[in-house]
Every structure is written in C-alpha cells, then in structure tokens.
Design an enzyme around this catalytic site. Structure first.
Site, PDB file in Angstrom:
ATOM      1  N   SER A 126       0.902  -1.039  -0.445  1.00 33.09           N
ATOM      2  CA  SER A 126      -0.506  -0.040   0.106  1.00 33.09           C
ATOM      3  C   SER A 126       0.747   1.074   0.203  1.00 33.09           C
ATOM      4  O   SER A 126       2.050   1.440   0.529  1.00 33.09           O
ATOM      5  CB  SER A 126      -1.091  -0.554   1.401  1.00 33.09           C
ATOM      6  N   TYR A 151      -2.339  -1.841  10.996  1.00 29.36           N
ATOM      7  CA  TYR A 151      -2.252  -1.691   9.703  1.00 29.36           C
ATOM      8  C   TYR A 151      -1.417  -1.744   7.890  1.00 29.36           C
ATOM      9  O   TYR A 151      -0.539  -2.200   7.967  1.00 29.36           O
ATOM     10  CB  TYR A 151      -4.026  -1.104   9.103  1.00 29.36           C
ATOM     11  N   LYS A 155       2.132  -4.001   6.872  1.00 30.40           N
ATOM     12  CA  LYS A 155       2.164  -3.838   5.431  1.00 30.40           C
ATOM     13  C   LYS A 155       3.936  -3.992   5.382  1.00 30.40           C
ATOM     14  O   LYS A 155       4.632  -4.608   4.728  1.00 30.40           O
ATOM     15  CB  LYS A 155       1.275  -2.643   4.578  1.00 30.40           C
TER      16      LYS A 155
HETATM   17  P1  NAD Z   1     -11.189  -7.181   0.670  1.00 31.90           P
HETATM   18  O1  NAD Z   1     -11.225  -7.278   2.755  1.00 31.90           O
HETATM   19  O2  NAD Z   1     -12.018  -7.313   0.291  1.00 31.90           O
HETATM   20  O3  NAD Z   1      -9.832  -8.844   0.707  1.00 31.90           O
HETATM   21  C1  NAD Z   1      -9.247  -9.439   1.948  1.00 31.90           C
HETATM   22  C2  NAD Z   1      -9.360 -11.057   2.122  1.00 31.90           C
HETATM   23  O4  NAD Z   1      -8.603 -11.636   2.751  1.00 31.90           O
HETATM   24  C3  NAD Z   1     -11.430 -11.241   2.134  1.00 31.90           C
HETATM   25  O5  NAD Z   1     -12.031 -11.343   1.328  1.00 31.90           O
HETATM   26  C4  NAD Z   1     -10.431 -11.365   3.432  1.00 31.90           C
HETATM   27  O6  NAD Z   1     -12.000 -12.625   3.344  1.00 31.90           O
HETATM   28  C5  NAD Z   1      -9.627 -12.143   3.568  1.00 31.90           C
HETATM   29  N1  NAD Z   1      -8.823 -13.207   4.472  1.00 31.90           N
HETATM   30  C6  NAD Z   1      -8.553 -11.597   5.675  1.00 31.90           C
HETATM   31  N2  NAD Z   1      -7.474 -12.863   6.269  1.00 31.90           N
HETATM   32  C7  NAD Z   1      -7.556 -14.168   5.768  1.00 31.90           C
HETATM   33  C8  NAD Z   1      -7.111 -14.953   5.982  1.00 31.90           C
HETATM   34  N3  NAD Z   1      -6.248 -15.101   7.502  1.00 31.90           N
HETATM   35  N4  NAD Z   1      -6.999 -16.051   5.505  1.00 31.90           N
HETATM   36  C9  NAD Z   1      -7.660 -16.774   4.063  1.00 31.90           C
HETATM   37  N5  NAD Z   1      -8.251 -14.985   3.574  1.00 31.90           N
HETATM   38  C10 NAD Z   1      -8.267 -13.442   4.483  1.00 31.90           C
HETATM   39  O7  NAD Z   1     -10.057  -5.921   0.430  1.00 31.90           O
HETATM   40  P2  NAD Z   1      -9.090  -5.563  -0.880  1.00 31.90           P
HETATM   41  O8  NAD Z   1      -9.271  -3.960  -0.258  1.00 31.90           O
HETATM   42  O9  NAD Z   1      -9.521  -6.639  -1.808  1.00 31.90           O
HETATM   43  O10 NAD Z   1      -7.658  -5.803  -0.242  1.00 31.90           O
HETATM   44  C11 NAD Z   1      -6.615  -6.973  -0.793  1.00 31.90           C
HETATM   45  C12 NAD Z   1      -5.552  -6.546   0.040  1.00 31.90           C
HETATM   46  O11 NAD Z   1      -5.184  -5.449  -0.799  1.00 31.90           O
HETATM   47  C13 NAD Z   1      -5.166  -6.045   1.246  1.00 31.90           C
HETATM   48  O12 NAD Z   1      -3.831  -6.932   1.840  1.00 31.90           O
HETATM   49  C14 NAD Z   1      -5.093  -4.864   1.393  1.00 31.90           C
HETATM   50  O13 NAD Z   1      -4.475  -4.929   2.549  1.00 31.90           O
HETATM   51  C15 NAD Z   1      -4.546  -4.501  -0.101  1.00 31.90           C
HETATM   52  N6  NAD Z   1      -4.319  -2.804  -0.264  1.00 31.90           N
HETATM   53  C16 NAD Z   1      -6.265  -2.960  -0.784  1.00 31.90           C
HETATM   54  C17 NAD Z   1      -6.156  -1.670  -0.695  1.00 31.90           C
HETATM   55  C18 NAD Z   1      -7.646  -0.872  -0.596  1.00 31.90           C
HETATM   56  O14 NAD Z   1      -7.914   0.064  -0.786  1.00 31.90           O
HETATM   57  N7  NAD Z   1      -8.462  -1.277  -1.175  1.00 31.90           N
HETATM   58  C19 NAD Z   1      -5.176  -0.201  -0.602  1.00 31.90           C
HETATM   59  C20 NAD Z   1      -4.070  -1.066  -0.166  1.00 31.90           C
HETATM   60  C21 NAD Z   1      -3.740  -2.340  -0.177  1.00 31.90           C
END
Ligand code: NAD
Ligand code: UDP
Length: 340
Positions: A126, A151, A155
């Site tokens: 991120s 959080y 990362k």
């Molecule tokens: P999201 O919560 O929709 O997706 C994450 C998925 O991981 C979910 O389906 C959840 O059920 C699953 N999950 C969580 N912990 C788990 C575990 N221990 N075992 C198995 N599954 C697990 O989030 P997103 O927005 O799709 O983000 C995806 C990734 O990108 C994340 O790592 C997030 O930190 C990173 N990210 C997201 C953003 C954003 O703005 N959405 C920005 C920067 C980074």
C-alpha cells in the site's frame, strides 16, 4: 495440465477482480479465502461472467497444514497474496489481530511456498508505507516512512520481511505492488466493493449516501494545504489494479529479488472533486458537512507511475468518470452488496 495461480483473499474486493482477469487471460486459479470480509457470491458471479469457475478453498493462510495440502495437491506456479485485514480504525483497537493475521499469516504462507518450491509472489502492499511524503508524486525509490497505524505498519513489516528473505534466498521473484486508492467496480456491476457495516473509505461512503442508505458525508478537514483544502488522493480503477497484477506476474519471471511498483494513475483528486464527479455520474446529490481532520490522515498522496509503465508496460487506463459510473452501477445493482 496448466500450472495454477494461488490467489489468497481472492473472494475480496481487489482479489475478485484480479481472479476474473486471470481466468479471462486463460490462467487456472485456486482461491484461498476464509471469507472473514467477503462472500463466496463474488466467486459465483465471476463464474457467471466468464463461464469458468475458479477452484475455491475456504480456509485461512495461518493454517499451515492446509497450505501444505494445497501446495502438494495443486501444481501452483505463483501466488498472488491479497489475504489480510485492512481496516485502519480496527487495527488501532485490535493491533495483535492485525499483526497475527497479516504478518504471521504472510510468514506462514512464505514458509509453505518455500517448502513447496514456489518462489513467485505478488504481494498487495500500500502507498501507506511511504508515510507522509513531502514530495509529490511519490516514486518507488523514496524512503519508506512511518505508517500512522498498525495496519500500515503490518504492510511495511511484511515488505521488510520479503526484502530480507529475498536477500538470503535469491530464488525468490517478488513484486511489491503499492496500491494508491483503488475504487470502482467491474463494468458489469456484478462484482464490486462490499464493506462490512459503516464504510471507512470515501468511495463506498459516497455511493451508500446516493443509494439512500446513509444520510450525509463527513468531509474530514478543509484546512489542508491543498487547492480546495480537502485531502488529495490518487484514485485508481480496480480493473486497472487487477491488470497491473497480471503484468507483474509476467514481469517477475524474468526478475529475481524484490521489485517494487506503484499502482496509481499519477493524478490526485480532492474529496470535493470526488463528490462532484460522483454527483455528475449518478445524477444524485451527495450532502456533506466539513468536520475536523481524521487522525492519521495526510494532506496529499499521489503516485509516480512511470516505473510501472516502463518495466511492466502497464498504465492505468480508466478515467475518473468511469470509476464513478462503475461504482454507481455496482451500488444500484447490489444495494446490499453480496448480502441479497
Ligand atoms: P478485502 O477485505 O476485500 O479482501 C481481503 C480478503 O482476504 C477477504 O476476502 C478476506 O476474507 C480475506 N482474508 C483476510 N484474512 C484472511 C486469512 N487469514 N486467511 C484467508 N483469507 C483471509 O480487501 P481488498 O480491498 O480486496 O484488499 C486486498 C489486499 O490489498 C489487502 O491485503 C489490503 O490490505 C491491500 N490493499 C488494499 C487497499 C484498498 O484500498 N482496498 C489499498 C492498499 C492495499
Ligand atoms: N474521507 C472523508 N470522509 C470519509 C472518508 C474519507 O473526507 O468519510 C477523506 C479522507 O480524509 C481522505 C480521502 O477521503 O482525504 C480518502 O480516504 P479513504 O479512507 O478512502 O482512503 P485513504 O487514503 O485514507 O486510505
């Protein structure tokens, strides 16, 4: 039999769009997700859209026995690692949960990959790892900063673990993709962002106001040193983010070690500009009030996208109006997300 891609967190917001893009590009996909923040319906809708179902395993990245079983029973060539917890506020109240899930979970996954001889990894990082950069746009070679919450720190810690590991074990081919602000939805309106409870992020909050579920947006501060005083971010269409993963997957095959790429558009928009753009796309008014700044927020943040363009042949293609209209289509088609 073609080799498979393991997608952890593939039922979630970004993971589901990427899983669809992988299937459409002809990859075989195995999704591992514990559904703690998602629904299996996203995967069912992917199957409807592309007529191919990803293989789905409901389980946790912290479960080493399960991971070993997945790696021995599937011919996995690479892992796209999205799984993790992502709520900034929640991470402040339950930090151990965040470090356990994100950091310990990632270590567990890395150990299982190593044992299985799988060394290609694309990790969801991120822009938060840059902390409060004084210089815009943000380039990948800028020093990482001080994330303001557990959080963000989780990362950064994972990034550092990956760097250390790749230094000592040169067979790893790793992409750290630093996302800026992914928004939008698949143009079909079938899959999109489905936050649990009250949204923390700007875009889902605005679209839930427009659909009548929420009343008024609180704009967090109008006294930032930005053109209109509200926070400026680099909003990027989730479909562009998904495509960035496919490009990174190809690129790491020829690049050992850790490669860092920003996934952003290179353009920043303020909160007020986003409200206007959404009103234009939806034809709805978004009432708002300005309140005090949200603790931990920075004034502005946008990416230098040139490194990804040069090395991945990837640039974000979708415009701000497309981000808005795709968000609105998804919100209208699924006012209750996947809970209908
Ligand atoms: P999201 O919560 O929709 O997706 C994450 C998925 O991981 C979910 O389906 C959840 O059920 C699953 N999950 C969580 N912990 C788990 C575990 N221990 N075992 C198995 N599954 C697990 O989030 P997103 O927005 O799709 O983000 C995806 C990734 O990108 C994340 O790592 C997030 O930190 C990173 N990210 C997201 C953003 C954003 O703005 N959405 C920005 C920067 C980074
Ligand atoms: N924001 C806001 N009201 C909200 C949510 C967000 O004014 O209800 C602002 C926030 O201060 C930031 C921008 O919108 O300037 C994007 O915030 P978001 O939480 O979506 O992403 P962040 O960049 O913080 O990860």
């Amino acid at each position: 039999m073609k080799k498979k891609i393991l997608v952890t967190g593939g039922a979630g917001y970004i993971g589901s769009h990427t899983t669809l893009a992988l299937l459409e590009a002809g990859y075989n996909v195995v999704v591992l997700d514990n559904l703690c923040n998602s629904s299996v319906k996203s995967l069912q809708r992917i199957s409807t859209l592309c007529k191919i179902a990803p293989e789905f395993i409901q389980g946790d990245i912290r479960d080493r026995t399960l991971l070993d079983r997945i790696f021995t029973s599937h011919d996995i060539s690479a892992v796209l690692h999205f799984a993790g917890l992502k709520s900034v506020g929640e991470s402040v109240t339950t930090p151990l949960n965040y470090y356990e899930n994100n950091v310990s979970g990632s270590i567990n996954l890395l150990q299982a990959m190593k044992q299985a001889g799988v060394f290609d990894l694309v990790f969801s990082s991120s822009a938060t790892v840059y902390g409060e950069s004084k210089v815009m746009p943000i380039r990948e070679d800028f020093p990482t900063g001080q994330p303001t919450n557990p959080y963000g720190r989780s990362k950064l810690i994972i990034e550092q673990i990956l760097q250390d590991m790749a230094k000592s074990e040169p067979q790893w081919c790793i992409a750290l993709l630093r996302y800026f602000n992914p928004i939008g939805a698949h143009p079909s309106g079938m899959i999109g962002e489905d936050p649990n409870g009250l949204p923390n992020n700007l875009m889902p909050y605005i679209s839930q106001i427009a659909i009548g579920k929420l009343k008024k947006l609180s704009v967090f501060g109008r006294d930032y040193p930005t053109p209109d005083g509200t926070g400026v971010r680099d909003y990027i269409h989730v479909q562009d983010v998904a495509e960035g993963h496919l490009c990174a997957l190809n690129a790491i095959r020829e690049r050992n070690g850790v490669n860092i790429w920003n996934l952003g558009t290179g353009v920043g928009y303020s909160v007020l500009e986003i409200i206007k753009a959404f009103e234009l796309a939806s034809g709805r008014t978004v009432p708002f009030q300005v309140i005090q700044r949200r603790s931990g927020d920075i004034a502005e943040c946008w990416a230098a996208p040139e490194k990804a363009a040069k090395e991945l042949g990837w640039t974000a293609k979708r415009s701000l109006p497309e981000m808005m209209s795709d968000t609105w289509r998804w919100q209208q088609k699924s006012p209750n997300g996947y809970r209908d």
